[in-house]
Design a protein around this motif. Structure first.
Motif, mmCIF file in Angstrom:
data_model
loop_
_atom_site.group_PDB
_atom_site.id
_atom_site.type_symbol
_atom_site.label_atom_id
_atom_site.label_comp_id
_atom_site.label_asym_id
_atom_site.label_seq_id
_atom_site.Cartn_x
_atom_site.Cartn_y
_atom_site.Cartn_z
ATOM 1 N N LYS A 157 53.195 38.342 36.150
ATOM 2 C CA LYS A 157 52.591 38.992 34.993
ATOM 3 C C LYS A 157 51.072 38.840 35.055
ATOM 4 O O LYS A 157 50.331 39.796 34.799
ATOM 5 N N GLY A 158 50.594 37.665 35.415
ATOM 6 C CA GLY A 158 49.160 37.432 35.557
ATOM 7 C C GLY A 158 48.552 38.254 36.680
ATOM 8 O O GLY A 158 47.447 38.798 36.537
ATOM 9 N N PHE A 159 49.253 38.368 37.801
ATOM 10 C CA PHE A 159 48.771 39.180 38.920
ATOM 11 C C PHE A 159 48.677 40.652 38.507
ATOM 12 O O PHE A 159 47.678 41.326 38.771
ATOM 13 N N ARG A 160 49.743 41.167 37.872
ATOM 14 C CA ARG A 160 49.744 42.577 37.470
ATOM 15 C C ARG A 160 48.660 42.861 36.435
ATOM 16 O O ARG A 160 47.968 43.878 36.513
ATOM 17 N N LYS A 161 48.478 41.960 35.478
ATOM 18 C CA LYS A 161 47.439 42.139 34.460
ATOM 19 C C LYS A 161 46.062 42.076 35.104
ATOM 20 O O LYS A 161 45.173 42.870 34.773
ATOM 21 N N GLY A 162 45.861 41.148 36.035
ATOM 22 C CA GLY A 162 44.578 41.046 36.725
ATOM 23 C C GLY A 162 44.266 42.310 37.508
ATOM 24 O O GLY A 162 43.139 42.817 37.449
ATOM 25 N N LEU A 163 45.244 42.840 38.220
ATOM 26 C CA LEU A 163 45.024 44.069 38.978
ATOM 27 C C LEU A 163 44.779 45.250 38.049
ATOM 28 O O LEU A 163 43.963 46.132 38.355
ATOM 29 N N SER A 164 45.446 45.274 36.914
ATOM 30 C CA SER A 164 45.185 46.319 35.920
ATOM 31 C C SER A 164 43.748 46.206 35.393
ATOM 32 O O SER A 164 43.058 47.224 35.219
ATOM 33 N N ASN A 165 43.308 44.970 35.141
ATOM 34 C CA ASN A 165 41.922 44.759 34.720
ATOM 35 C C ASN A 165 40.951 45.235 35.798
ATOM 36 O O ASN A 165 39.930 45.865 35.504
ATOM 37 N N LEU A 166 41.268 44.920 37.065
ATOM 38 C CA LEU A 166 40.430 45.343 38.188
ATOM 39 C C LEU A 166 40.317 46.865 38.226
ATOM 40 O O LEU A 166 39.237 47.421 38.387
ATOM 41 N N LYS A 167 41.451 47.540 38.059
ATOM 42 C CA LYS A 167 41.466 49.007 38.034
ATOM 43 C C LYS A 167 40.564 49.521 36.916
ATOM 44 O O LYS A 167 39.766 50.451 37.127
ATOM 45 N N GLY A 168 40.654 48.909 35.751
ATOM 46 C CA GLY A 168 39.817 49.306 34.622
ATOM 47 C C GLY A 168 38.337 49.115 34.895
ATOM 48 O O GLY A 168 37.507 49.968 34.566
ATOM 49 N N VAL A 169 37.998 47.998 35.522
ATOM 50 C CA VAL A 169 36.594 47.717 35.851
ATOM 51 C C VAL A 169 36.065 48.737 36.857
ATOM 52 O O VAL A 169 34.980 49.298 36.681
ATOM 53 N N LEU A 170 36.835 48.976 37.913
ATOM 54 C CA LEU A 170 36.343 49.846 38.986
ATOM 55 C C LEU A 170 36.415 51.339 38.662
ATOM 56 O O LEU A 170 35.617 52.120 39.161
ATOM 57 N N GLU A 171 37.379 51.727 37.829
ATOM 58 C CA GLU A 171 37.494 53.134 37.476
ATOM 59 C C GLU A 171 36.749 53.466 36.186
ATOM 60 O O GLU A 171 36.516 54.630 35.908
#
Length: 172
Positions: A157-171
């Motif tokens: 859950k932490g990995f998926r949320k972190g990657l979702s945050n990363l997507k939000g930051v970069l996009e």
């Protein structure tokens, strides 16, 4: 007396299970980001950028951090100490395959002593889209190997949320 035999039997069973259940684990998550691979990789190679997207960095805004070396290069070390969620430990960049993969060695001191391998890999999916894979692997010390399968859901859950945050930051 029967109660003592039952308790002793349960303790013995747990000890036996700790030696039967594997200590090895690997948790991996991935996401596709609508940005070119060089841009995504350049952002990911900076350990300091993890504060912007990793859930664990956000779990303790008062976490103490120390940085040694040049961020984004082999040998760079981050040390941290925070609340019970983030604990105490360090990560060191051990290998970089330019534009493709960064490997780190994580040393956790609290809440338990462990050393794990972590990598973040990027591949071009199509055009300017990049797949990011984030993986941690290692061995859970006994008897914690008995609870690691239960903790996998929380870690993923932490990995998926972190990657979702990363997507939000970069996009974003």
């Amino acid at each position: 007396m029967t109660v003592l035999y039952i308790i002793g039997g349960l303790v013995l069973l747990l000890v036996l299970l700790a030696f039967i259940v594997t200590t090895a684990f690997e948790n991996k998550a991935e996401i596709v980001i609508d940005r070119p691979r060089p841009e995504v990789f350049d952002y990911l190679r900076s350990i300091k950028n993890q504060r912007n997207w990793s859930v664990w960095g956000k779990d303790d805004p008062n976490m103490k951090e120390e940085f040694i070396g040049t961020d984004g290069t082999v040998g760079f070390i981050e040390r941290w100490e925070g609340n019970n969620k983030v604990g105490k430990g360090s990560q060191e960049i051990t290998r970089i395959v330019e534009g493709e993969r960064m490997e780190c060695l994580f040393h956790f001191e609290k809440p338990m002593r462990m050393t794990n391998d972590v990598y973040i890999a990027t591949t071009t999916v199509e055009g300017n889209k990049t797949k990011v894979v984030w993986c941690i692997s290692g061995k859970a010390p006994r008897p914690f190997n008995l609870v690691f399968p239960l903790m996998k859901g929380s870690m993923m859950k932490g990995f998926r949320k972190g990657l979702s945050n990363l997507k939000g930051v970069l996009e974003g």
